[in-house]
Design a protein around this motif. Structure first.
Motif: not given
Length: 145
Positions: A113-119, A71-84, A56-64
């Motif tokens: 310093n980019n925005k970070k959120i948890v949904i 995202g991958k950082l030091n072996g951990t996953e960041i669910d989404f890196v959204a760029r516009k 749901i979040v992925y499709v909404e980000l595309l819609r926006r």
């Protein structure tokens, strides 16, 4: 999978190395456009709510209008890196907040310093953890940001 992608039933998100700022040579992750189709294919099995929420979040980000990667950082996953344009947004998705700070720790390890959120799919009185906003999915979907 190519046929399902070209039919716009699935979208593929590539993995992006946040530190190295390059795409990784992995298969990435697939997201279904309609969670009802997923339920029809898999059945009414309980569990795996986080994956449904990620769809749901992925499709909404595309819609926006975002370009969305995993995202991958030091072996951990960041669910989404959204760029516009010149905006980058890091998002972790959690069905419910765990008792530990795993979701926010992954985001705090990103040293920019980019925005970070948890949904999350559950409403919590807690609105932030270590400065990272915790947003209820319904509130996020209804917002224009």
């Amino acid at each position: 999978m190519d046929l399902l992608e070209s039919g716009y039933l699935f979208y593929r998100a590539r993995q992006y190395d946040i530190r190295g700022r390059e795409y990784l040579r992995t298969n990435g992750k697939y997201f279904i456009i309609d969670t009802g189709l997923r339920r029809n294919a898999v059945g009414r099995k309980d569990g795996n709510y986080s994956n449904r929420l990620e769809d749901i979040v992925y499709v909404e980000l595309l819609r926006r209008g975002y370009t969305v990667d995993i995202g991958k950082l030091n072996g951990t996953e960041i669910d989404f890196v959204a760029r516009k344009l010149d905006e980058t947004l890091y998002i972790q998705v959690a069905y419910e907040l765990p008792n530990n700070t795993h979701e926010t720790d992954n985001l705090l390890n990103i040293k920019d310093n980019n925005k970070k959120i948890v949904i999350t799919s559950r409403y919590y009185e807690t609105t932030q953890i270590d400065g990272i906003p915790i947003i209820y999915i319904v509130d996020w979907l209804l917002s224009d940001k």
